[in-house]
Motif scaffolding. Sequence first.
Motif, mmCIF file in Angstrom:
data_model
loop_
_atom_site.group_PDB
_atom_site.id
_atom_site.type_symbol
_atom_site.label_atom_id
_atom_site.label_comp_id
_atom_site.label_asym_id
_atom_site.label_seq_id
_atom_site.Cartn_x
_atom_site.Cartn_y
_atom_site.Cartn_z
ATOM 1 N N LEU A 124 0.785 -1.385 0.092
ATOM 2 C CA LEU A 124 -0.083 -0.097 -0.004
ATOM 3 C C LEU A 124 0.768 1.218 -0.006
ATOM 4 O O LEU A 124 0.334 2.400 0.124
ATOM 5 C CB LEU A 124 -0.965 0.065 1.243
ATOM 6 C CG LEU A 124 -2.074 -1.069 1.318
ATOM 7 C CD1 LEU A 124 -2.778 -1.212 2.523
ATOM 8 C CD2 LEU A 124 -3.028 -0.752 0.187
ATOM 9 N N LEU A 180 2.912 2.459 2.195
ATOM 10 C CA LEU A 180 2.955 2.836 3.919
ATOM 11 C C LEU A 180 4.382 2.858 4.188
ATOM 12 O O LEU A 180 5.270 3.654 4.575
ATOM 13 C CB LEU A 180 1.958 2.354 4.605
ATOM 14 C CG LEU A 180 0.683 2.527 4.475
ATOM 15 C CD1 LEU A 180 -0.150 1.647 5.595
ATOM 16 C CD2 LEU A 180 0.373 3.937 4.701
ATOM 17 N N LEU A 191 -4.130 3.509 -5.508
ATOM 18 C CA LEU A 191 -4.597 3.392 -4.456
ATOM 19 C C LEU A 191 -6.398 3.693 -4.381
ATOM 20 O O LEU A 191 -7.241 3.253 -3.503
ATOM 21 C CB LEU A 191 -4.236 4.084 -3.299
ATOM 22 C CG LEU A 191 -2.816 3.585 -2.975
ATOM 23 C CD1 LEU A 191 -2.208 4.113 -1.575
ATOM 24 C CD2 LEU A 191 -2.925 1.878 -2.650
ATOM 25 N N LEU A 200 -12.235 10.313 6.290
ATOM 26 C CA LEU A 200 -11.437 9.363 5.556
ATOM 27 C C LEU A 200 -11.964 9.659 4.014
ATOM 28 O O LEU A 200 -10.930 9.431 3.056
ATOM 29 C CB LEU A 200 -11.332 7.942 5.928
ATOM 30 C CG LEU A 200 -10.770 7.918 7.255
ATOM 31 C CD1 LEU A 200 -10.756 6.309 7.816
ATOM 32 C CD2 LEU A 200 -9.240 8.311 7.133
ATOM 33 N N ALA A 234 -10.651 12.378 2.394
ATOM 34 C CA ALA A 234 -9.152 12.312 2.146
ATOM 35 C C ALA A 234 -8.924 11.791 0.558
ATOM 36 O O ALA A 234 -7.666 12.084 0.043
ATOM 37 C CB ALA A 234 -8.361 11.463 3.226
ATOM 38 N N ASP A 235 -9.911 11.100 0.073
ATOM 39 C CA ASP A 235 -9.513 10.748 -1.236
ATOM 40 C C ASP A 235 -10.110 11.820 -2.081
ATOM 41 O O ASP A 235 -11.245 11.924 -2.522
ATOM 42 C CB ASP A 235 -10.482 9.529 -1.353
ATOM 43 C CG ASP A 235 -10.525 8.875 -2.918
ATOM 44 O OD1 ASP A 235 -9.708 9.308 -3.709
ATOM 45 O OD2 ASP A 235 -11.000 7.818 -3.061
ATOM 46 N N ARG A 236 -9.029 12.454 -2.774
ATOM 47 C CA ARG A 236 -9.297 13.561 -3.517
ATOM 48 C C ARG A 236 -10.377 13.140 -4.749
ATOM 49 O O ARG A 236 -10.978 14.209 -5.179
ATOM 50 C CB ARG A 236 -7.974 14.385 -4.012
ATOM 51 C CG ARG A 236 -7.982 14.668 -5.449
ATOM 52 C CD ARG A 236 -6.532 15.356 -5.635
ATOM 53 N NE ARG A 236 -5.481 14.483 -5.195
ATOM 54 C CZ ARG A 236 -4.231 14.434 -5.326
ATOM 55 N NH1 ARG A 236 -3.768 15.554 -5.755
ATOM 56 N NH2 ARG A 236 -3.423 13.618 -4.778
ATOM 57 N N LEU A 247 -3.387 7.934 4.235
ATOM 58 C CA LEU A 247 -2.524 7.709 3.222
ATOM 59 C C LEU A 247 -3.167 6.818 2.219
ATOM 60 O O LEU A 247 -2.589 6.970 1.138
ATOM 61 C CB LEU A 247 -1.012 7.579 3.829
ATOM 62 C CG LEU A 247 -0.531 8.589 4.411
ATOM 63 C CD1 LEU A 247 1.210 8.345 4.920
ATOM 64 C CD2 LEU A 247 -0.363 9.936 3.471
ATOM 65 N N ILE A 248 -3.673 5.776 2.559
ATOM 66 C CA ILE A 248 -4.095 4.890 1.626
ATOM 67 C C ILE A 248 -5.346 5.194 1.033
ATOM 68 O O ILE A 248 -5.872 4.677 0.082
ATOM 69 C CB ILE A 248 -4.201 3.329 2.100
ATOM 70 C CG1 ILE A 248 -5.386 3.285 3.107
ATOM 71 C CG2 ILE A 248 -2.855 2.892 2.548
ATOM 72 C CD1 ILE A 248 -5.389 1.794 3.929
ATOM 73 N N ALA A 249 -5.884 6.365 1.484
ATOM 74 C CA ALA A 249 -7.268 6.855 0.854
ATOM 75 C C ALA A 249 -7.384 7.153 -0.619
ATOM 76 O O ALA A 249 -8.308 6.838 -1.116
ATOM 77 C CB ALA A 249 -7.809 8.029 1.734
ATOM 78 N N PRO A 250 -6.333 7.602 -1.224
ATOM 79 C CA PRO A 250 -5.083 8.312 -0.737
ATOM 80 C C PRO A 250 -5.299 9.705 -0.628
ATOM 81 O O PRO A 250 -5.853 10.554 -1.506
ATOM 82 C CB PRO A 250 -4.061 7.735 -1.697
ATOM 83 C CG PRO A 250 -4.888 7.708 -2.961
ATOM 84 C CD PRO A 250 -6.341 7.661 -2.820
ATOM 85 N N ALA A 251 -4.561 10.261 0.354
ATOM 86 C CA ALA A 251 -4.590 11.524 0.499
ATOM 87 C C ALA A 251 -3.274 12.453 -0.307
ATOM 88 O O ALA A 251 -3.507 13.348 -0.461
ATOM 89 C CB ALA A 251 -4.526 12.125 2.062
#
Lengths: 319, 278
Positions: free
Chosen positions: A55, A57, A80, A105, A108-110, B108-112
């Motif tokens: 992912l 990270l 992602l 959340l 956060a996903d644009r 971060l995995i949303a991903p932002a």
Amino acid sequence: MWPVTDAAIETSGLTKLFGHQRAVDALDLSVPRGSVFGFLGPNGSGKTTTIRMLLGLAAASSGGIRMLGEPMPTAIASVLPRVGALVEGPAIYPFLSGRANLLRLDAADRHASSRTRRARIDAALERVGLSHAADKKAHAYSLGMKQRLGIANALLRPRELLILDEPSNGLDPQGTREVRALIRSLADDGTTVFVSSHLLSEIEQLCSHVAVMSAGRLVAQGTLDELRRGEQRIEVRTPDAAAARRVLQQLRLVVDAGSESGTVSATLVDGVLPEHVTAALVAAGVRVRGLALAGAGDQGNWLEERFVALTGEGFDVAG
Amino acid sequence: MSRDEPGSRPLALLGSELGTLFRRRRTIAMLAALALVPILIAVAVRVTSAGDAGRGPAFIGDITQNGLFVAFTALTVSIPLFLPLMVGVVAGDTIAGEANLGTLRYLLIAPAGRLRLLLIKYAAAGIFAIAAVLVIVLVGIAIGAALFPIGPVALLSGDTIGAGEFALRALLLVGYVSLSLLGLTAIGLFISTLTTVPVGAMAATIVLAAASQIADALPQLSAVHPWLFTHLWLGFADLLRNPIGWDSYGQNALLQLGYIVVFGALAAGRFTTKDILS
Ligand SMILES: Nc1ncnc2c1ncn2[C@@H]1O[C@H](COP(=O)(O)OP(=O)(O)OP(=O)(O)O)[C@@H](O)[C@H]1O
Ligand SMILES: [Mg+2]
């Protein structure tokens, strides 16, 4: 460099070092599209670390990853959004309600639409059975409720790939069943599901494919049937036990030490079929009075037996 | 491949960040504590009528003549400790707080996007700093008007200005003090990328603000004074003269910009390459 395969996840030589420890060691994983892929391994065997690398990270120490056909982490921004994930359990903002957690959340996903946000969140909450507790502050959630919220987060948008790290952790029997049903229905819709779990019966019921990790290394990978066949045992009844033993060993089979006199038994390995064994025995002049196949797969807990055989009996985690 | 859905709003995360920050009980408590500063000053002066021009913080002697000075006094006393304390808490919490909750991995995995998340975190912390200064000034004006006569304000240069002109000066002052805090915010953001323990990042940020002010007070270190991010924190007197002196404003802006660039770059370098293991 990469084989042209239709894999949802493909890693080559993926390695992660923590200091000198090889938490993940030269992992070659291949997760076919459309599969429900069980990712097994004892505590500390590197499952979560692998998922973190998939992912983006954590950075790999060496090796490469392709996910949904694109290189990771290079293509992280386009990959992602198509992946939903639960990593090392859920994480919540305790001071927000369950719904507000998801709102944040999703924001956060644009690329996620603000217009459909509320409806999508309601649908996800409904799917994990949290609708009635959606407006409760998340610090008041039970372990299983938090887990459900984490799964809802993975389902906020239609996904091509779901990566679920121990999704049933903390769930009640109904919840576990629900999650199983959920995974099945998602898989039926064509979603690839990569799921790590310690519940082997669940893996057996759900998965089409499995991989087994042990101390950072991949010790088995394939379809569930391949793994089951791998545990097939052969039993030869003969007065020439010593000769039979030699023949089986020449075929690279692991012969059981404690075979009673008059019978020799061994575990079959990939590529050695019962007919090969028969032919070899006959060719060596062994008088075969009986030959029985016992698929370990017939036993109720074959996967557990296989798992222990692959990863060792020891209870202590690998340092 | 871009997968924008129709109706996606790129700034939604900033909205969410601000909503989360300003709805938090901790944030509200901090702003309330800041609001208490002008109230305390105004009540103390009112009760004792001890606006002794010789002692106490700047401007306090002017309050009994003009309630508007409550805002200036409150701001002056808050700059060395209170404001950096609050800014340190918010800036230190930006990344480390999310890491501590584990929500950082889900953002971060949303991903932002790491850089985007960092920018949004900085923007929100900066907006908090502005809000903190605004609270002091606005509450100061309100309580000053309630407890004292208000009227034309006498500037340090002796001229007097009316209400409209005063509003402009007050706004410039808010801008100056907020700007002063943006360098510290950048430092806090960087420290926050180094740890998963938010309290540690907060404490380190606040300690740096204190240490910088101590260094600024030691004549032996005069060579480094111009480079300290706190050096011009109290240098807004020129805004209260006629004509307005812009020198310290410009210098402070440059100084803070330097800190923002350096620590922003450090934060970006660290955060975009960091393993998220919490
Ligand atoms: N942040 C870290 N720093 C150092 N070592 C780590 C870190 N995270 C994990 N490890 C080590 O990496 C190894 C693999 O850990 P990982 O979390 O991937 O195991 P896992 O297979 O997910 O185990 P479990 O079934 O308990 O979830 C372990 O030996 C662990 O101690
Ligand atoms: Mg794990």
